[in-house]
Design a protein around this motif. Structure first.
Motif, PDB file in Angstrom:
ATOM      1  N   PRO A  24      22.581  24.931 -18.813  1.00  0.00           N
ATOM      2  CA  PRO A  24      23.914  25.082 -19.414  1.00  0.00           C
ATOM      3  C   PRO A  24      24.277  23.989 -20.417  1.00  0.00           C
ATOM      4  N   SER A  25      23.421  22.959 -20.549  1.00  0.00           N
ATOM      5  CA  SER A  25      23.677  21.913 -21.541  1.00  0.00           C
ATOM      6  C   SER A  25      22.765  22.056 -22.764  1.00  0.00           C
ATOM      7  N   ARG A  26      21.926  23.099 -22.809  1.00  0.00           N
ATOM      8  CA  ARG A  26      20.946  23.267 -23.894  1.00  0.00           C
ATOM      9  C   ARG A  26      21.314  24.494 -24.725  1.00  0.00           C
ATOM     10  N   SER A  27      22.187  24.322 -25.700  1.00  0.00           N
ATOM     11  CA  SER A  27      22.697  25.458 -26.464  1.00  0.00           C
ATOM     12  C   SER A  27      21.632  26.067 -27.364  1.00  0.00           C
ATOM     13  N   LEU A  28      21.626  27.395 -27.445  1.00  0.00           N
ATOM     14  CA  LEU A  28      20.701  28.098 -28.321  1.00  0.00           C
ATOM     15  C   LEU A  28      21.104  27.975 -29.782  1.00  0.00           C
ATOM     16  N   TYR A  29      22.406  27.831 -30.065  1.00  0.00           N
ATOM     17  CA  TYR A  29      22.823  27.741 -31.463  1.00  0.00           C
ATOM     18  C   TYR A  29      22.409  26.420 -32.113  1.00  0.00           C
ATOM     19  N   ALA A  30      22.095  25.407 -31.291  1.00  0.00           N
ATOM     20  CA  ALA A  30      21.595  24.141 -31.836  1.00  0.00           C
ATOM     21  C   ALA A  30      20.077  24.094 -31.870  1.00  0.00           C
ATOM     22  N   LEU A  31      19.410  25.066 -31.249  1.00  0.00           N
ATOM     23  CA  LEU A  31      17.962  25.028 -31.141  1.00  0.00           C
ATOM     24  C   LEU A  31      17.241  25.135 -32.486  1.00  0.00           C
ATOM     25  N   PRO A  32      17.720  25.924 -33.453  1.00  0.00           N
ATOM     26  CA  PRO A  32      17.046  25.928 -34.755  1.00  0.00           C
ATOM     27  C   PRO A  32      17.015  24.551 -35.417  1.00  0.00           C
ATOM     28  N   ALA A  33      18.133  23.850 -35.389  1.00  0.00           N
ATOM     29  CA  ALA A  33      18.177  22.511 -35.985  1.00  0.00           C
ATOM     30  C   ALA A  33      17.295  21.542 -35.214  1.00  0.00           C
ATOM     31  N   LEU A  34      17.329  21.612 -33.882  1.00  0.00           N
ATOM     32  CA  LEU A  34      16.483  20.749 -33.062  1.00  0.00           C
ATOM     33  C   LEU A  34      15.008  20.978 -33.383  1.00  0.00           C
ATOM     34  N   THR A  35      14.626  22.237 -33.566  1.00  0.00           N
ATOM     35  CA  THR A  35      13.231  22.566 -33.833  1.00  0.00           C
ATOM     36  C   THR A  35      12.792  22.050 -35.193  1.00  0.00           C
ATOM     37  N   LEU A  36      13.621  22.220 -36.209  1.00  0.00           N
ATOM     38  CA  LEU A  36      13.268  21.690 -37.533  1.00  0.00           C
ATOM     39  C   LEU A  36      13.107  20.174 -37.490  1.00  0.00           C
ATOM     40  N   HIS A  37      13.901  19.502 -36.686  1.00  0.00           N
ATOM     41  CA  HIS A  37      13.850  18.037 -36.582  1.00  0.00           C
ATOM     42  C   HIS A  37      12.600  17.572 -35.845  1.00  0.00           C
ATOM     43  N   GLU A  38      12.354  18.154 -34.676  1.00  0.00           N
ATOM     44  CA  GLU A  38      11.307  17.632 -33.804  1.00  0.00           C
ATOM     45  C   GLU A  38       9.918  18.216 -34.078  1.00  0.00           C
ATOM     46  N   SER A  39       9.858  19.446 -34.576  1.00  0.00           N
ATOM     47  CA  SER A  39       8.538  20.036 -34.834  1.00  0.00           C
ATOM     48  C   SER A  39       8.253  20.007 -36.327  1.00  0.00           C
ATOM     49  N   ALA A  40       8.275  21.148 -36.986  1.00  0.00           N
ATOM     50  CA  ALA A  40       8.012  21.192 -38.420  1.00  0.00           C
ATOM     51  C   ALA A  40       9.251  21.729 -39.135  1.00  0.00           C
ATOM     52  N   PRO A  41       9.601  21.132 -40.275  1.00  0.00           N
ATOM     53  CA  PRO A  41       8.877  20.102 -41.043  1.00  0.00           C
ATOM     54  C   PRO A  41       9.267  18.665 -40.686  1.00  0.00           C
ATOM     55  N   GLY A  42       9.773  18.461 -39.479  1.00  0.00           N
ATOM     56  CA  GLY A  42      10.175  17.127 -39.040  1.00  0.00           C
ATOM     57  C   GLY A  42       9.020  16.323 -38.489  1.00  0.00           C
TER      58      GLY A  42
END
Length: 600
Positions: free
Chosen positions: A406-424
């Motif tokens: 309940p603390s891991r929002s899906l609407y923030a997941l795209p930004a998190l993924t760009l930051h931590e995976s690629a192209p981050g």
């Protein structure tokens, strides 16, 4: 990013002559030092830096998640070794002062700037005895070693290295405990509030016993089928002996120390200013993580300005979705509506994988040079997850925190993924490591202002790329941008301006859509790791200013793929080099570093 790598290899001060920055070379050409004989000053600098960097790497252990080169044995953390490091870096700093940067070739001047900053940061950390505080809110020396047990071994030599590491634990842990006792005696510890529950990982090792369920035995449960049965059996026997005789005693001793001495008597104050020589210590951390000599008040003011700008955009999205209510009510809606949250850990991992793969489909539209390295997506280990960030990335890995869904929002997941995976991180770090035209200290020595600044820039780049498909996804990105800007306010507020932990939590609660759990772990991270949180927004602003400058100067000739390639070709550099490289990019008519590639 791992604290191990950041603490030991990061940090560039800008207390250098401006002429160094203005001399940035065009990286499309092979480095001058490789193309022709170096001049005398270049040769002196290369000899000095290469010898020290090799020595520095030999001082450090390689942990599985750092991606860094290093000794396979655990480092010596005793008093003689600490004195030797201080002496070596003092001598290196003195030798660097004896080299006039103006006499260096253009390539070597940039290398000098990067390298001198590293030495400045390492020397400052050694003088302040940072080694007496070898943990933050979510990283620790024992956690770094535990990461080895989650590694994938394919060769007998890797198992031998692992066995040697386990056998060295008693000596290594004794040295770390002695250092922590010294820090405890002078009030140099993480704040007590950030140490709550930090003994869990150690207790899990102790409770695991010497059997097959022991976490450190994990690599031996399933061994390569190609390994001869006799060798595999011998390695398993050696592992159980090392766990019984070395791993368990070391962890029992550490657990008793943490529970009986360290955690109960850690400092109460949350402010770096209240540490020994705290004002100077915190200013050194600002220099290290911002790569500029700024006051806390200056950084705080930038954070407030950025928060105002981002908040206006967040209000715009709220109107776009026609929400009836004020900003606080909108945040409550986002934090509590089930539509925004995964129901299972696997669902969260699957969505992260989908977003990462979606970027693959558009990567070549925005970047000319792609890394050869791939990355895995894995959940944060259970012993770390309660204290860990929402995700973290690096060479070969994108960790997603599936704890407390309940603390891991899906609407923030795209930004998190760009930051931590690629192209981050999982994109930029391999590109740096694969660039053999750069000296090792620019390929491998993580510089937070550059690395975190780039990853945060990538979150905003998602809007240009059309990555955010709904207004809520875009709000998630903006909330993340506000979160990093808020770090400028909160970190300086806590450590220099008298803010309380509750005040910092309230600021994040009122200005971002982060969950309360994330807010608690994040604030504790800033409290326990002074200055590191400042690198994100300050680095992003440098990339954004440089790109805007190039777009304005080049107009229709601006090629985003070429500019991105130019930025990522640099390796790890202080922030002014980003602008200097962009100036060169403009002077070259927007030509990227790889002219043989189509579109660059």
């Amino acid at each position: 990013m791992t604290n191990h790598m950041t603490r030991l290899l990061a940090g560039v001060s800008l207390l250098l002559a401006p002429a160094l920055v203005g001399a940035a070379p065009h990286p499309a050409q092979k480095r001058a030092s490789a193309a022709r004989p170096a001049n005398n000053a270049d040769a002196r600098f290369r000899t000095l830096s290469e010898a020290e960097y090799k020595w520095r790497i030999d001082q450090n252990a390689a942990d599985e998640d750092s991606g860094s080169a290093g000794s396979k044995q655990l480092p010596d953390e005793g008093p003689q070794a600490q004195a030797a490091r201080l002496a070596r870096w003092e001598a290196t700093a003195k030798a660097l002062d004896g080299i006039d940067p103006a006499t260096l070739s253009p390539d070597a001047r940039i290398d000098y700037m990067v390298y001198k900053g590293q030495i400045d940061a390492l020397l400052a950390a050694q003088r302040f005895r940072d080694y007496e505080k070898p943990l933050t809110a979510d990283t620790s020396f024992w956690g770094n070693l535990a990461s080895w047990s989650r590694g994938s071994f394919t060769r007998e030599s890797q198992y031998r290295d692992y066995l040697a590491m386990m056998r060295a634990m008693p000596r290594y842990y004794d040295q770390q405990i002695a250092n922590m006792r010294a820090g405890l005696a002078r009030g140099f510890t993480p704040p007590a509030i950030t140490l709550k529950g930090r003994d869990i990982g150690v207790a899990q090792v102790v409770d695991g016993g010497a059997g097959d369920d022991q976490p450190f035995y994990a690599p031996f449960r399933t061994m390569p089928a190609t390994m001869p049965a006799a060798i595999a059996a011998a390695l398993r026997a050696e592992a159980k002996a090392a766990i019984r005789d070395d791993v368990l005693p070391a962890h029992r001793k550490l657990l008793a120390f943490l529970r009986n001495d360290y955690i109960p008597h850690a400092q109460v104050s949350t402010a770096a200013y209240d540490l020994p020589d705290g004002k100077a210590y915190y200013r050194s951390k600002i220099r290290e993580y911002v790569t500029a000599d700024m006051t806390p008040e200056q950084v705080h003011a930038i954070g407030l300005s950025e928060m105002k700008r981002i908040r206006a955009r967040m209000d715009g999205v709220m109107k776009e979705v026609k929400f009836k209510g004020d900003f606080a009510a909108f945040l409550t809606f986002l934090r509590t509506d089930p539509q925004f949250y995964a129901k299972t850990p696997q669902e969260l991992l699957d969505r992260a994988a989908w977003f990462a793969k979606s970027f693959d489909g558009i990567a070549s539209d925005w970047f000319g040079r792609l890394p050869r390295s791939r990355f895995a997506i894995k959940p944060v280990p259970e012993d770390l997850a309660p204290f860990y960030t929402a995700g973290r990335g690096g060479t070969g890995i994108y960790l997603v925190n599936t704890y407390d869904l309940p603390s891991r929002s899906l609407y923030a997941l795209p930004a998190l993924t760009l930051h931590e995976s690629a192209p981050g991180h999982a994109f930029q770090m391999p590109l740096a490591a694969e660039n053999k035209d750069l000296p090792a200290f620019r390929r491998d020595s993580y510089l937070s202002a550059y690395g975190e600044g780039w990853a945060l820039y990538c979150e905003a780049l998602g809007e240009d790329m059309g990555f955010y498909k709904t207004p809520y996804d875009r709000f998630g990105m903006l909330s993340y941008q506000a979160w990093r800007a808020a770090r400028l306010v909160v970190d300086t507020g806590i450590h220099a301006l008298g803010w309380t932990r509750a005040q910092a939590q309230a600021y994040l609660h009122d200005n971002t859509a982060l969950s309360d759990h994330e807010i608690e772990t994040e604030v504790d991270r800033y409290i326990a790791w002074p200055g590191q949180a400042l690198s994100y927004s300050m680095g992003q602003l440098a990339f954004q200013r440089a790109r805007a400058k190039a777009e304005k100067a080049l107009g229709p000739k601006f090629n985003i793929r070429a500019w991105h390639d130019a930025m990522l070709q640099l390796g790890y550099v202080p922030l002014p080099v980003i602008e200097a490289r962009t100036d060169r990019f403009i002077a070259q008519g927007g030509k990227g570093p790889y002219p043989d590639e189509e579109g660059s």
